[in-house]
Design a protein around this motif. Structure first.
Motif, PDB file in Angstrom:
ATOM      1  N   GLY A 155       0.808  -1.233   0.000  1.00 26.88           N
ATOM      2  CA  GLY A 155       0.000   0.000   0.000  1.00 26.88           C
ATOM      3  C   GLY A 155       0.833   1.272   0.000  1.00 26.88           C
ATOM      4  O   GLY A 155       0.399   2.304  -0.519  1.00 26.88           O
ATOM      5  N   ALA A 156       2.038   1.216   0.547  1.00 30.23           N
ATOM      6  CA  ALA A 156       2.860   2.422   0.627  1.00 30.23           C
ATOM      7  C   ALA A 156       3.637   2.703  -0.658  1.00 30.23           C
ATOM      8  O   ALA A 156       4.211   3.785  -0.804  1.00 30.23           O
ATOM      9  N   VAL A 157       3.678   1.748  -1.589  1.00 30.37           N
ATOM     10  CA  VAL A 157       4.492   1.938  -2.804  1.00 30.37           C
ATOM     11  C   VAL A 157       3.773   1.642  -4.131  1.00 30.37           C
ATOM     12  O   VAL A 157       4.221   2.079  -5.190  1.00 30.37           O
ATOM     13  N   THR A 224       2.338  12.559  -2.023  1.00 31.21           N
ATOM     14  CA  THR A 224       2.023  13.037  -0.671  1.00 31.21           C
ATOM     15  C   THR A 224       1.502  11.908   0.213  1.00 31.21           C
ATOM     16  O   THR A 224       0.653  11.130  -0.204  1.00 31.21           O
ATOM     17  N   SER A 225       2.032  11.838   1.435  1.00 37.29           N
ATOM     18  CA  SER A 225       1.465  10.985   2.473  1.00 37.29           C
ATOM     19  C   SER A 225       0.979  11.892   3.581  1.00 37.29           C
ATOM     20  O   SER A 225       1.686  12.827   3.979  1.00 37.29           O
ATOM     21  N   GLY A 226      -0.214  11.623   4.099  1.00 36.49           N
ATOM     22  CA  GLY A 226      -0.709  12.479   5.172  1.00 36.49           C
ATOM     23  C   GLY A 226      -1.763  11.780   5.994  1.00 36.49           C
ATOM     24  O   GLY A 226      -2.455  10.878   5.511  1.00 36.49           O
ATOM     25  N   ALA A 268       9.500   7.896  -4.603  1.00 35.86           N
ATOM     26  CA  ALA A 268       8.775   8.998  -3.954  1.00 35.86           C
ATOM     27  C   ALA A 268       7.716   8.461  -3.001  1.00 35.86           C
ATOM     28  O   ALA A 268       7.556   8.950  -1.878  1.00 35.86           O
ATOM     29  N   ASP A 269       6.997   7.434  -3.447  1.00 34.44           N
ATOM     30  CA  ASP A 269       5.914   6.884  -2.628  1.00 34.44           C
ATOM     31  C   ASP A 269       6.474   6.229  -1.362  1.00 34.44           C
ATOM     32  O   ASP A 269       5.969   6.429  -0.248  1.00 34.44           O
ATOM     33  N   ALA A 270       7.525   5.453  -1.527  1.00 33.74           N
ATOM     34  CA  ALA A 270       8.147   4.794  -0.374  1.00 33.74           C
ATOM     35  C   ALA A 270       8.670   5.848   0.608  1.00 33.74           C
ATOM     36  O   ALA A 270       8.444   5.761   1.821  1.00 33.74           O
ATOM     37  N   LEU A 271       9.345   6.869   0.081  1.00 30.65           N
ATOM     38  CA  LEU A 271       9.895   7.918   0.942  1.00 30.65           C
ATOM     39  C   LEU A 271       8.804   8.691   1.662  1.00 30.65           C
ATOM     40  O   LEU A 271       8.942   9.028   2.840  1.00 30.65           O
ATOM     41  N   SER A 272       7.709   9.008   0.965  1.00 29.71           N
ATOM     42  CA  SER A 272       6.687   9.857   1.593  1.00 29.71           C
ATOM     43  C   SER A 272       6.125   9.148   2.823  1.00 29.71           C
ATOM     44  O   SER A 272       5.951   9.776   3.875  1.00 29.71           O
ATOM     45  N   THR A 273       5.901   7.862   2.732  1.00 17.01           N
ATOM     46  CA  THR A 273       5.369   7.119   3.881  1.00 17.01           C
ATOM     47  C   THR A 273       6.422   7.039   4.995  1.00 17.01           C
ATOM     48  O   THR A 273       6.126   7.316   6.164  1.00 17.01           O
ATOM     49  N   GLY A 274       7.647   6.683   4.615  1.00 13.62           N
ATOM     50  CA  GLY A 274       8.724   6.544   5.604  1.00 13.62           C
ATOM     51  C   GLY A 274       9.024   7.851   6.319  1.00 13.62           C
ATOM     52  O   GLY A 274       9.167   7.890   7.549  1.00 13.62           O
TER      53      GLY A 274
HETATM   54 MG    MG Z   1       3.759   5.969   0.103  1.00 11.65          MG
END
Ligand code: MG
Ligand code: AMP
Length: 329
Positions: A155-157, A224-226, A268-274
Motif C-alpha cells: 500500500g505504501a508503494v 504526498t502521504s498524510g 517517492a511513494d516509499a519515501l513519503s510514507t517513511g
Molecule cells: Mg507511500
C-alpha cells in the motif's frame, strides 16, 4: 465485455477518470493516439489494482500472503517494488516497513472496519514486523522467502510504481506529455499541448477544498502521504493509516503531510510514507545525505517547509500558513 472509458477533451489534451486502488484516478495526455493509450492505461491500472492489493482474495500479492511454504515465485513487478521499499526501509531505519500488514489489518484499514486494537495484540503483532526477514532471490525467475506467519503490504508503494509504469507505457506509445494522478500520487512528464509546464496543487491537509500552493513542474513524481488521507475517530481520539512500525500505533509527530518530489514514483511513494513516520528532523538528515529528492512538510502548527531545490517551481497560495525554504547547508 469490453470496458468503455469516458474521455474528455480540454485545452487540446485528453483525460479519462475512473475509480481504482481505492482512489480517484485521472490521466491527462498530450498525445494524438490518446484513445488507445488511455484504454491501455486503464487496463494496466485494473490489472495492478488487483495484483498489488494485500486485501484482495486472489492476485499476485494475495498469493504471497496465502503461501503455504516460506518461499514462493513472485512477479517482476512485485520484486521491483519490494527492492525499492527495502532500500527505503534501510534509509529510514525501518520507519517504512512493508511487513507491517498484520498491524495494518488489526487496525481495520483494509476492511474499513476500523478499530483500536488492544495494546497486548499490538505488542504481539509487532514481532511479525521486520523487513530484514524479506529475502528475494533471483534464479530463473524471482522468488521470495519470508517466515510463514509474516505478510506483505504494498500500500505504501504500489501507486507510485503504477505511476512509473503508466508513464513508461505512455512514453513508449509516443505521448508528448502527461499528468497521471492516483489520489495523493501525481506524476508528470513532457509538456502540455500549449507547451507549458504542468501545474500540480499541494493539498491543504486541513481542508480538502483548498490548495496551499502550486508546483510548476515536469518530469517528476509528486507524492504526498498524510494523516488526512485515511483515518477514523474513536472515543474522541484521532487515528490514521500510517503506522509507526516501532510502536504499532499511528505515527505521531509534528507533521500533517509530507510531499516528495523526485524522478521515480516508486521511490517517492516509499519515501513519503517513511518520512511521514520519521518526522521532519530525521527526514532532513536523509535529504541532506542523499540529495536525490526534494520535500515539502506541512506541520500541525500551520507551517510549510520546502527544500530549496523547489524554490523556483513552488508558489504559495494560502494566507493560513507560513512558508519557509530550507537551505541545503
Ligand atoms: Mg507511500
Ligand atoms: P501511503 O499512502 O503511500 O503513505 O501508504 C500508506 C499505506 O501503507 C497504508 O494504508 C498501509 O496500507 C501501509 N502502511 C502503513 N504504515 C506503513 C509503514 N510504516 N510502512 C509501510 N507501509 C505502511
Amino acid at each position: 465485455m469490453e470496458e468503455k472509458i469516458i474521455i474528455r477533451e480540454h485545452q487540446g489534451m485528453h483525460t479519462t477518470s475512473f475509480f481504482a486502488m481505492d482512489t480517484l484516478i485521472d490521466i491527462t495526455i498530450n498525445h494524438r493516439g490518446y484513445k488507445k493509450s488511455l484504454k491501455d492505461t486503464y487496463d494496466l491500472v485494473m490489472d495492478y489494482a488487483y495484483n498489488f492489493a494485500a486485501y484482495e482474495k486472489i492476485g499476485d500479492l494475495a498469493d504471497i500472503n496465502n503461501r503455504v511454504s516460506e518461499c514462493v515465485d513472485i512477479s517482476e513487478d512485485i520484486k521491483n517494488q519490494i527492492e525499492i521499499a527495502n532500500f527505503v526501509s534501510q534509509l529510514t531505519k525501518g520507519a517504512l516497513d512493508i511487513t507491517a500488514y498484520p498491524l495494518v489489518e488489526a487496525w481495520g484499514f483494509p476492511s474499513k472496519d476500523f478499530k483500536v486494537p488492544k495494546d497486548q495484540e499490538i505488542q504481539e503483532l509487532l514481532s511479525l514486523v521486520d523487513f530484514s526477514k524479506i529475502n528475494v532471490k533471483e534464479a530463473i525467475s524471482p522468488r521470495l522467502c519470508l517466515p510463514l506467519d509474516m505478510k506483505i503490504d504494498l500500500g505504501a508503494v504500489a501507486k507510485g510504481y503504477t505511476g512509473d509504469m503508466i508513464e513508461s507505457l505512455l512514453k513508449n506509445q509516443g505521448a508528448k506529455g502527461g499528468l497521471i494522478s492516483l489520489g495523493g500520487n501525481i506524476q508528470v512528464f513532457g509538456l502540455k499541448a500549449d507547451k507549458s509546464l504542468w501545474r500540480v496543487g499541494l493539498q491543504d491537509p486541513q481542508d480538502e477544498q483548498e490548495i496551499l500552493g502550486l508546483l510548476e513542474i515536469t518530469d517528476r513524481a509528486i507524492v504526498t502521504s498524510g494523516s488526512y488521507q485515511r483515518n477514523f475517530v474513536e472515543k474522541d481520539l484521532f487515528y490514521h493509516h500510517i503506522l509507526d512500525p516501532r510502536t504499532g500505533y499511528p505515527a505521531d509527530n509534528e507533521l500533517l503531510s509530507v510531499t516528495i518530489v523526485t524522478k521515480s514514483g516508486t521511490y517517492a511513494d516509499a519515501l513519503s510514507t517513511g518520512l511521514f513516520v520519521l518526522g521532519m528532523e530525521e527526514s532532513l538528515k536523509i535529504w541532506k545525505r542523499t540529495q536525490d529528492f526534494e520535500v515539502i512538510f506541512v506541520t500541525k502548527d500551520q507551517k510549510v517547509y520546502i527544500t530549496e531545490g523547489l524554490d523556483k517551481s513552488f508558489k504559495s497560495l494560502s494566507d493560513q500558513y507560513e512558508f519557509f525554504f530550507i537551505p541545503n547547508n
